[in-house]
Design a protein around this motif. Structure first.
Motif, PDB file in Angstrom:
ATOM      1  N   ASN A  42     -15.790  -4.793 -12.010  1.00  0.00           N
ATOM      2  CA  ASN A  42     -17.062  -5.383 -11.592  1.00  0.00           C
ATOM      3  C   ASN A  42     -16.920  -5.858 -10.150  1.00  0.00           C
ATOM      4  OD1 ASN A  42     -16.370  -8.378 -11.527  1.00  0.00           O
ATOM      5  ND2 ASN A  42     -15.848  -7.895 -13.662  1.00  0.00           N
ATOM      6  N   THR A  43     -18.047  -6.161  -9.523  1.00  0.00           N
ATOM      7  CA  THR A  43     -18.041  -6.441  -8.085  1.00  0.00           C
ATOM      8  C   THR A  43     -17.261  -7.704  -7.737  1.00  0.00           C
ATOM      9  OG1 THR A  43     -20.153  -5.308  -7.784  1.00  0.00           O
ATOM     10  CG2 THR A  43     -19.506  -6.869  -6.076  1.00  0.00           C
ATOM     11  N   ALA A  44     -17.450  -8.759  -8.512  1.00  0.00           N
ATOM     12  CA  ALA A  44     -16.734 -10.004  -8.220  1.00  0.00           C
ATOM     13  C   ALA A  44     -15.224  -9.789  -8.279  1.00  0.00           C
ATOM     14  CB  ALA A  44     -17.157 -11.097  -9.196  1.00  0.00           C
ATOM     15  N   ASN A  45     -14.769  -9.125  -9.335  1.00  0.00           N
ATOM     16  CA  ASN A  45     -13.336  -8.873  -9.462  1.00  0.00           C
ATOM     17  C   ASN A  45     -12.832  -7.889  -8.409  1.00  0.00           C
ATOM     18  OD1 ASN A  45     -13.074 -10.629 -11.589  1.00  0.00           O
ATOM     19  ND2 ASN A  45     -13.211  -9.051 -13.178  1.00  0.00           N
ATOM     20  N   ALA A  46     -13.709  -6.980  -7.975  1.00  0.00           N
ATOM     21  CA  ALA A  46     -13.323  -6.036  -6.924  1.00  0.00           C
ATOM     22  C   ALA A  46     -13.078  -6.764  -5.606  1.00  0.00           C
ATOM     23  CB  ALA A  46     -14.403  -4.970  -6.752  1.00  0.00           C
ATOM     24  N   ILE A  47     -13.896  -7.778  -5.326  1.00  0.00           N
ATOM     25  CA  ILE A  47     -13.698  -8.586  -4.120  1.00  0.00           C
ATOM     26  C   ILE A  47     -12.378  -9.345  -4.214  1.00  0.00           C
ATOM     27  CG2 ILE A  47     -14.561 -10.570  -2.815  1.00  0.00           C
ATOM     28  CD1 ILE A  47     -17.402  -9.687  -3.646  1.00  0.00           C
ATOM     29  N   ILE A  48     -12.160  -9.987  -5.352  1.00  0.00           N
ATOM     30  CA  ILE A  48     -10.928 -10.761  -5.542  1.00  0.00           C
ATOM     31  C   ILE A  48      -9.705  -9.859  -5.421  1.00  0.00           C
ATOM     32  CG2 ILE A  48      -9.595 -12.121  -7.202  1.00  0.00           C
ATOM     33  CD1 ILE A  48     -12.342 -13.101  -8.304  1.00  0.00           C
ATOM     34  N   SER A  49      -9.766  -8.704  -6.075  1.00  0.00           N
ATOM     35  CA  SER A  49      -8.648  -7.766  -6.014  1.00  0.00           C
ATOM     36  C   SER A  49      -8.421  -7.277  -4.591  1.00  0.00           C
ATOM     37  CB  SER A  49      -8.915  -6.574  -6.937  1.00  0.00           C
ATOM     38  OG  SER A  49      -7.895  -5.602  -6.813  1.00  0.00           O
ATOM     39  N   GLY A  50      -9.500  -6.927  -3.906  1.00  0.00           N
ATOM     40  CA  GLY A  50      -9.367  -6.404  -2.552  1.00  0.00           C
ATOM     41  C   GLY A  50      -8.791  -7.419  -1.586  1.00  0.00           C
ATOM     42  N   VAL A  51      -9.283  -8.645  -1.667  1.00  0.00           N
ATOM     43  CA  VAL A  51      -8.807  -9.689  -0.762  1.00  0.00           C
ATOM     44  C   VAL A  51      -7.358 -10.055  -1.064  1.00  0.00           C
ATOM     45  CG1 VAL A  51      -9.072 -12.116  -0.130  1.00  0.00           C
ATOM     46  CG2 VAL A  51     -11.088 -10.642  -0.260  1.00  0.00           C
ATOM     47  N   GLN A  52      -7.067 -10.353  -2.318  1.00  0.00           N
ATOM     48  CA  GLN A  52      -5.745 -10.890  -2.656  1.00  0.00           C
ATOM     49  C   GLN A  52      -4.667  -9.812  -2.691  1.00  0.00           C
ATOM     50  OE1 GLN A  52      -7.689 -14.680  -5.052  1.00  0.00           O
ATOM     51  NE2 GLN A  52      -6.250 -13.400  -6.139  1.00  0.00           N
ATOM     52  N   ASN A  53      -4.982  -8.654  -3.267  1.00  0.00           N
ATOM     53  CA  ASN A  53      -4.006  -7.564  -3.226  1.00  0.00           C
ATOM     54  C   ASN A  53      -3.817  -7.061  -1.797  1.00  0.00           C
ATOM     55  OD1 ASN A  53      -3.063  -7.130  -5.938  1.00  0.00           O
ATOM     56  ND2 ASN A  53      -5.110  -6.391  -6.461  1.00  0.00           N
ATOM     57  N   GLY A  54      -4.900  -7.095  -1.019  1.00  0.00           N
ATOM     58  CA  GLY A  54      -4.782  -6.683   0.377  1.00  0.00           C
ATOM     59  C   GLY A  54      -3.777  -7.529   1.134  1.00  0.00           C
ATOM     60  N   ILE A  55      -3.804  -8.843   0.898  1.00  0.00           N
ATOM     61  CA  ILE A  55      -2.844  -9.737   1.551  1.00  0.00           C
ATOM     62  C   ILE A  55      -1.430  -9.465   1.047  1.00  0.00           C
ATOM     63  CG2 ILE A  55      -2.100 -12.148   1.713  1.00  0.00           C
ATOM     64  CD1 ILE A  55      -5.058 -12.925   1.848  1.00  0.00           C
ATOM     65  N   ILE A  56      -1.290  -9.276  -0.261  1.00  0.00           N
ATOM     66  CA  ILE A  56       0.039  -9.005  -0.827  1.00  0.00           C
ATOM     67  C   ILE A  56       0.626  -7.729  -0.239  1.00  0.00           C
ATOM     68  CG2 ILE A  56       1.252  -8.368  -2.955  1.00  0.00           C
ATOM     69  CD1 ILE A  56      -0.763 -10.255  -4.417  1.00  0.00           C
ATOM     70  N   PHE A  57      -0.183  -6.664  -0.181  1.00  0.00           N
ATOM     71  CA  PHE A  57       0.305  -5.398   0.377  1.00  0.00           C
ATOM     72  C   PHE A  57       0.642  -5.556   1.858  1.00  0.00           C
ATOM     73  CE2 PHE A  57      -2.639  -3.193  -2.898  1.00  0.00           C
ATOM     74  CZ  PHE A  57      -1.715  -3.435  -3.898  1.00  0.00           C
ATOM     75  N   GLU A  58      -0.185  -6.313   2.565  1.00  0.00           N
ATOM     76  CA  GLU A  58       0.060  -6.539   3.995  1.00  0.00           C
ATOM     77  C   GLU A  58       1.381  -7.275   4.215  1.00  0.00           C
ATOM     78  OE1 GLU A  58      -1.837  -9.224   7.648  1.00  0.00           O
ATOM     79  OE2 GLU A  58      -3.087  -8.695   5.922  1.00  0.00           O
ATOM     80  N   VAL A  59       1.589  -8.343   3.460  1.00  0.00           N
ATOM     81  CA  VAL A  59       2.794  -9.152   3.642  1.00  0.00           C
ATOM     82  C   VAL A  59       4.040  -8.381   3.225  1.00  0.00           C
ATOM     83  CG1 VAL A  59       3.999 -11.240   2.891  1.00  0.00           C
ATOM     84  CG2 VAL A  59       1.557 -11.338   3.432  1.00  0.00           C
ATOM     85  N   ASP A  60       4.016  -7.781   2.034  1.00  0.00           N
ATOM     86  CA  ASP A  60       5.181  -7.015   1.585  1.00  0.00           C
ATOM     87  C   ASP A  60       5.451  -5.829   2.509  1.00  0.00           C
ATOM     88  OD1 ASP A  60       6.348  -8.313  -0.631  1.00  0.00           O
ATOM     89  OD2 ASP A  60       4.765  -7.606  -1.966  1.00  0.00           O
ATOM     90  N   GLY A  61       4.394  -5.190   2.983  1.00  0.00           N
ATOM     91  CA  GLY A  61       4.570  -4.055   3.889  1.00  0.00           C
ATOM     92  C   GLY A  61       5.194  -4.467   5.209  1.00  0.00           C
ATOM     93  N   TYR A  62       4.751  -5.598   5.740  1.00  0.00           N
ATOM     94  CA  TYR A  62       5.307  -6.096   7.004  1.00  0.00           C
ATOM     95  C   TYR A  62       6.787  -6.436   6.827  1.00  0.00           C
ATOM     96  CZ  TYR A  62       5.211  -8.429  11.561  1.00  0.00           C
ATOM     97  OH  TYR A  62       5.432  -8.773  12.872  1.00  0.00           O
ATOM     98  N   ILE A  63       7.090  -7.125   5.728  1.00  0.00           N
ATOM     99  CA  ILE A  63       8.483  -7.505   5.459  1.00  0.00           C
ATOM    100  C   ILE A  63       9.361  -6.264   5.331  1.00  0.00           C
ATOM    101  CG2 ILE A  63      10.032  -8.540   3.750  1.00  0.00           C
ATOM    102  CD1 ILE A  63       7.758 -10.537   3.119  1.00  0.00           C
ATOM    103  N   ASN A  64       8.912  -5.293   4.554  1.00  0.00           N
ATOM    104  CA  ASN A  64       9.722  -4.090   4.333  1.00  0.00           C
ATOM    105  C   ASN A  64       9.949  -3.314   5.624  1.00  0.00           C
ATOM    106  OD1 ASN A  64       9.936  -4.639   1.599  1.00  0.00           O
ATOM    107  ND2 ASN A  64       8.142  -3.412   1.055  1.00  0.00           N
ATOM    108  N   THR A  65       8.936  -3.256   6.470  1.00  0.00           N
ATOM    109  CA  THR A  65       9.086  -2.558   7.747  1.00  0.00           C
ATOM    110  C   THR A  65      10.100  -3.264   8.637  1.00  0.00           C
ATOM    111  OG1 THR A  65       6.801  -1.764   7.644  1.00  0.00           O
ATOM    112  CG2 THR A  65       7.870  -1.736   9.794  1.00  0.00           C
ATOM    113  N   LEU A  66      10.027  -4.596   8.685  1.00  0.00           N
ATOM    114  CA  LEU A  66      10.966  -5.349   9.520  1.00  0.00           C
ATOM    115  C   LEU A  66      12.377  -5.292   8.947  1.00  0.00           C
ATOM    116  CD1 LEU A  66      10.628  -6.883  12.170  1.00  0.00           C
ATOM    117  CD2 LEU A  66      10.460  -9.006  10.871  1.00  0.00           C
TER     118      LEU A  66
END
Length: 243
Positions: free
Chosen positions: A171-195
């Motif tokens: 649903n749309t509400a959960n899609a927003i929550i997933s996009g925002v929070q998973n987006g941050i998790i992927f960003e942080v883990d991706g940055y760490i792994n690259t470094l």
């Protein structure tokens, strides 16, 4: 004793140190001369102080601190610090970012350290084992991402962080929550792994208002320290204080 004052985008934080030991800390909504006077009355042994701010400071506050303390520093790009700052635009560097990196250096001296501050903005800052601060990145924080989706669209609701979220939302509400929070998790883990591909002995410190929320959600091993800015500011006092 040392007083550290960290004025951020949303909160004002005060801490008291005896040498390198944190004695007391508090957060206040509004910094004023009466508030500071009450705090100093509570800790009558404070002699030294430092103020770090991302905002313009009321001159009366600076005047009060200078007259009330034996030694006072208003942190800026000219302040003597215990690390080498290689940031090219030092005058635009957030004082909170600099303080956090110095705090990380104090905890892990002579090591490669990535500081991730999860506050109003999410900042990544790197200091190498030669105690050289090389810089980092800035991206929107958790609340800012939710507000942006609501502000720049016509129909998406304004939501808040939620512990219950999945990778695929139905649903749309959960899609927003997933996009925002998973987006941050992927960003942080991706940055760490690259470094980590360049610095395999990398230490990672998570700090800021949303650090606890994301702590166990990240795949990488990290250290959480919500007092990192305090520690860095106190280290600057100790580095500069007349002997």
């Amino acid at each position: 004793m040392n007083l550290t004052i960290d004025i951020g985008n949303t909160r004002n934080k005060l801490a008291v140190f005896y040498k390198n030991e944190l004695v007391d800390s508090t957060s206040i909504d509004e910094l004023s001369v009466p508030t500071l006077q009450n705090f100093l009355n509570k800790h009558s042994n404070i002699e030294n102080g430092i103020l770090s701010s991302v905002k313009v400071i009321d001159p009366s506050i600076l005047a009060f601190l200078k007259s009330s303390l034996s030694y006072f520093i208003e942190l800026d790009e000219t302040t003597n610090i215990p690390i080498e700052n290689q940031y090219k635009t030092k005058s635009t560097l957030g004082k909170d970012r600099l303080a956090a990196v110095i705090g990380a250096y104090n905890i892990f001296p002579d090591m490669n350290v990535l500081v991730i501050d999860m506050g109003t903005a999410i900042t990544f800052d790197f200091i190498n084992e030669q105690k050289q601060y090389l810089g980092g990145t800035i991206s929107p924080g958790l609340t800012m991402r939710y507000k942006a989706l609501n502000h720049f669209t016509n129909k998406l609701p304004l939501l808040e962080k939620n512990e219950d979220f999945s990778l695929i939302a139905d649903n749309t509400a959960n899609a927003i929550i997933s996009g925002v929070q998973n987006g941050i998790i992927f960003e942080v883990d991706g940055y760490i792994n690259t470094l980590k591909s360049e610095y395999d002995d990398l230490k990672i410190i998570l700090t800021g208002g949303d650090a606890i929320f994301f702590d166990k959600k990240l795949k990488n091993t990290i250290f959480v320290n919500l007092n990192l800015n305090y520690i860095g500011l106190n280290r600057i006092i100790e580095h500069n204080q007349p002997k």
